[in-house]
Design a protein around this motif. Structure first.
Motif, PDB file in Angstrom:
ATOM      1  N   PRO A  29       0.830  -1.213   0.000  1.00 40.67           N
ATOM      2  CA  PRO A  29       0.000   0.000   0.000  1.00 40.67           C
ATOM      3  C   PRO A  29       0.860   1.256   0.000  1.00 40.67           C
ATOM      4  CG  PRO A  29       0.042  -0.991   2.169  1.00 40.67           C
ATOM      5  CD  PRO A  29       0.764  -1.941   1.257  1.00 40.67           C
ATOM      6  N   ILE A  30       0.257   2.337  -0.421  1.00 37.81           N
ATOM      7  CA  ILE A  30       0.925   3.637  -0.322  1.00 37.81           C
ATOM      8  C   ILE A  30       1.275   3.826   1.143  1.00 37.81           C
ATOM      9  CG2 ILE A  30       0.577   6.133  -0.511  1.00 37.81           C
ATOM     10  CD1 ILE A  30      -1.221   5.539  -2.914  1.00 37.81           C
ATOM     11  N   GLY A  31       2.430   4.284   1.417  1.00 40.86           N
ATOM     12  CA  GLY A  31       2.877   4.429   2.796  1.00 40.86           C
ATOM     13  C   GLY A  31       4.297   3.920   2.957  1.00 40.86           C
ATOM     14  N   LEU A  32       4.836   3.355   1.889  1.00 41.24           N
ATOM     15  CA  LEU A  32       6.230   2.932   1.882  1.00 41.24           C
ATOM     16  C   LEU A  32       7.086   4.193   1.851  1.00 41.24           C
ATOM     17  CD1 LEU A  32       8.085   0.406   1.501  1.00 41.24           C
ATOM     18  CD2 LEU A  32       7.942   0.843  -0.942  1.00 41.24           C
ATOM     19  N   THR A  33       8.044   4.298   2.778  1.00 37.24           N
ATOM     20  CA  THR A  33       8.883   5.498   2.824  1.00 37.24           C
ATOM     21  C   THR A  33      10.323   5.231   2.418  1.00 37.24           C
ATOM     22  OG1 THR A  33       9.402   5.214   5.169  1.00 37.24           O
ATOM     23  CG2 THR A  33       7.459   6.543   4.632  1.00 37.24           C
ATOM     24  N   ALA A  34      10.757   3.974   2.513  1.00 33.74           N
ATOM     25  CA  ALA A  34      12.117   3.626   2.091  1.00 33.74           C
ATOM     26  C   ALA A  34      12.169   2.129   1.793  1.00 33.74           C
ATOM     27  CB  ALA A  34      13.141   3.973   3.155  1.00 33.74           C
ATOM     28  N   LEU A  35      12.947   1.787   0.804  1.00 35.88           N
ATOM     29  CA  LEU A  35      13.171   0.393   0.440  1.00 35.88           C
ATOM     30  C   LEU A  35      14.628   0.280   0.026  1.00 35.88           C
ATOM     31  CD1 LEU A  35      12.240  -2.466  -0.234  1.00 35.88           C
ATOM     32  CD2 LEU A  35      11.443  -1.613  -2.418  1.00 35.88           C
ATOM     33  N   ASN A  36      15.380  -0.538   0.754  1.00 39.12           N
ATOM     34  CA  ASN A  36      16.808  -0.686   0.478  1.00 39.12           C
ATOM     35  C   ASN A  36      17.145  -2.158   0.359  1.00 39.12           C
ATOM     36  OD1 ASN A  36      17.652   2.204   0.944  1.00 39.12           O
ATOM     37  ND2 ASN A  36      16.722   1.747   2.903  1.00 39.12           N
ATOM     38  N   TYR A  37      17.987  -2.495  -0.606  1.00 37.31           N
ATOM     39  CA  TYR A  37      18.489  -3.855  -0.710  1.00 37.31           C
ATOM     40  C   TYR A  37      19.865  -3.830  -1.342  1.00 37.31           C
ATOM     41  CZ  TYR A  37      15.921  -3.330  -5.185  1.00 37.31           C
ATOM     42  OH  TYR A  37      15.401  -2.865  -6.362  1.00 37.31           O
ATOM     43  N   GLU A  38      20.692  -4.782  -0.887  1.00 32.81           N
ATOM     44  CA  GLU A  38      22.054  -4.872  -1.408  1.00 32.81           C
ATOM     45  C   GLU A  38      22.513  -6.314  -1.344  1.00 32.81           C
ATOM     46  OE1 GLU A  38      24.911  -2.695   0.924  1.00 32.81           O
ATOM     47  OE2 GLU A  38      24.240  -3.572   2.792  1.00 32.81           O
ATOM     48  N   ILE A  67      12.749  -2.546   4.728  1.00 30.97           N
ATOM     49  CA  ILE A  67      11.554  -1.830   4.299  1.00 30.97           C
ATOM     50  C   ILE A  67      11.183  -0.882   5.427  1.00 30.97           C
ATOM     51  CG2 ILE A  67       9.113  -2.024   3.678  1.00 30.97           C
ATOM     52  CD1 ILE A  67       9.648  -4.977   3.035  1.00 30.97           C
ATOM     53  N   THR A  68      10.899   0.365   5.091  1.00 28.78           N
ATOM     54  CA  THR A  68      10.410   1.324   6.066  1.00 28.78           C
ATOM     55  C   THR A  68       9.071   1.846   5.568  1.00 28.78           C
ATOM     56  OG1 THR A  68      12.681   1.969   6.581  1.00 28.78           O
ATOM     57  CG2 THR A  68      10.937   3.427   7.364  1.00 28.78           C
ATOM     58  N   ALA A  69       8.094   1.864   6.471  1.00 27.18           N
ATOM     59  CA  ALA A  69       6.752   2.317   6.094  1.00 27.18           C
ATOM     60  C   ALA A  69       6.099   2.996   7.289  1.00 27.18           C
ATOM     61  CB  ALA A  69       5.905   1.141   5.641  1.00 27.18           C
ATOM     62  N   TYR A  70       5.043   3.749   7.000  1.00 27.78           N
ATOM     63  CA  TYR A  70       4.262   4.330   8.079  1.00 27.78           C
ATOM     64  C   TYR A  70       3.646   3.208   8.896  1.00 27.78           C
ATOM     65  CZ  TYR A  70       4.887   8.681   5.560  1.00 27.78           C
ATOM     66  OH  TYR A  70       5.444   9.759   4.927  1.00 27.78           O
ATOM     67  N   LYS A  71       3.466   3.448  10.189  1.00 27.81           N
ATOM     68  CA  LYS A  71       3.004   2.422  11.125  1.00 27.81           C
ATOM     69  C   LYS A  71       1.743   1.688  10.666  1.00 27.81           C
ATOM     70  CE  LYS A  71       3.936   1.874  15.155  1.00 27.81           C
ATOM     71  NZ  LYS A  71       4.697   0.877  15.929  1.00 27.81           N
ATOM     72  N   THR A 118      12.175  -2.221  13.859  1.00 26.27           N
ATOM     73  CA  THR A 118      12.687  -1.057  14.570  1.00 26.27           C
ATOM     74  C   THR A 118      11.654   0.058  14.552  1.00 26.27           C
ATOM     75  OG1 THR A 118      14.931  -1.607  13.863  1.00 26.27           O
ATOM     76  CG2 THR A 118      14.563   0.633  14.675  1.00 26.27           C
ATOM     77  N   ASP A 119      11.323   0.537  15.735  1.00 26.56           N
ATOM     78  CA  ASP A 119      10.490   1.727  15.887  1.00 26.56           C
ATOM     79  C   ASP A 119      11.392   2.814  16.435  1.00 26.56           C
ATOM     80  OD1 ASP A 119       7.372   0.903  15.748  1.00 26.56           O
ATOM     81  OD2 ASP A 119       8.575  -0.748  16.536  1.00 26.56           O
ATOM     82  N   ALA A 127       4.923  11.733  10.684  1.00 26.59           N
ATOM     83  CA  ALA A 127       4.186  10.512  10.987  1.00 26.59           C
ATOM     84  C   ALA A 127       5.145   9.430  11.479  1.00 26.59           C
ATOM     85  CB  ALA A 127       3.455  10.025   9.732  1.00 26.59           C
ATOM     86  N   LEU A 128       4.644   8.527  12.327  1.00 20.07           N
ATOM     87  CA  LEU A 128       5.469   7.451  12.859  1.00 20.07           C
ATOM     88  C   LEU A 128       5.738   6.403  11.784  1.00 20.07           C
ATOM     89  CD1 LEU A 128       3.770   6.938  16.336  1.00 20.07           C
ATOM     90  CD2 LEU A 128       5.794   8.303  15.775  1.00 20.07           C
ATOM     91  N   VAL A 129       6.964   5.886  11.771  1.00 17.54           N
ATOM     92  CA  VAL A 129       7.359   4.855  10.813  1.00 17.54           C
ATOM     93  C   VAL A 129       7.924   3.656  11.559  1.00 17.54           C
ATOM     94  CG1 VAL A 129       7.815   6.474   8.926  1.00 17.54           C
ATOM     95  CG2 VAL A 129       9.672   5.822  10.471  1.00 17.54           C
ATOM     96  N   GLN A 130       7.987   2.543  10.851  1.00 19.04           N
ATOM     97  CA  GLN A 130       8.580   1.325  11.385  1.00 19.04           C
ATOM     98  C   GLN A 130       9.437   0.712  10.286  1.00 19.04           C
ATOM     99  OE1 GLN A 130       5.804  -1.840  12.495  1.00 19.04           O
ATOM    100  NE2 GLN A 130       6.955  -2.076  14.384  1.00 19.04           N
TER     101      GLN A 130
END
Length: 153
Positions: A29-38, A67-71, A118-119, A127-130
């Motif tokens: 869903p919309i609300g993804l704030t960061a996506l990292n992979y290596e 993955i970081t997203a809104y709570k 991680t919170d 807005a709060l993210v996790q």
């Protein structure tokens, strides 16, 4: 390989809003704030009884992601995982589509499993993210395997 035209006049580079993540067959869903992979392939060194490097092995392959997203949106993902078992036990593939006009690039982050949640909350108006840190079995970028002989899990 053809040179890239510079500057790009007619068109746009993809941005974060061009990214679509699919987890367990469902569009994130919309609300993804960061996506990292290596990933990396760290070769072993062959020296024998010599100080000089005489060769190297294929090495050990490793991959990680987060993955970081809104709570509320992360809660939805965690609920979906919990229905299939414990949130730290369920393996899933993360499909990342980068869509821009008629071009589609697809990365596959394979065999993901949450290892850390991680919170990190602080005072302010944001807005709060996790964040979910993932253990990953492999990454295939736009159909390109990380090394010869790689088998998709």
């Amino acid at each position: 390989m053809a040179p890239l035209p510079y500057p790009l006049v007619n068109g746009e580079y993809p941005s974060f809003c061009s990214l679509v993540a699919v987890i367990l067959g469902e569009r994130f869903p919309i609300g993804l704030t960061a996506l990292n992979y290596e990933d990396n392939l760290e070769p072993g060194e062959v020296r024998g009884n010599s100080a000089q490097l005489i060769g190297r092995t294929l090495g050990d392959y490793g991959a990680t992601a987060s993955i970081t997203a809104y709570k509320p949106q992360m809660s939805d993902i965690l609920t979906t995982l919990a229905r299939r078992g414990g949130i730290y036990q369920v393996s899933f593939n993360l499909i990342v589509n980068i869509e821009r006009a008629a071009t589609l690039h697809t990365d596959e982050v394979l065999g993901c499993r949450i290892v850390t949640l991680t919170d990190d909350h602080s005072e302010g108006t944001d807005a709060l993210v996790q964040q979910a840190s993932l253990h990953v079995m492999g990454i295939v970028r736009d159909g390109r395997l990380p090394y010869a002989g790689f088998r998709k899990p």
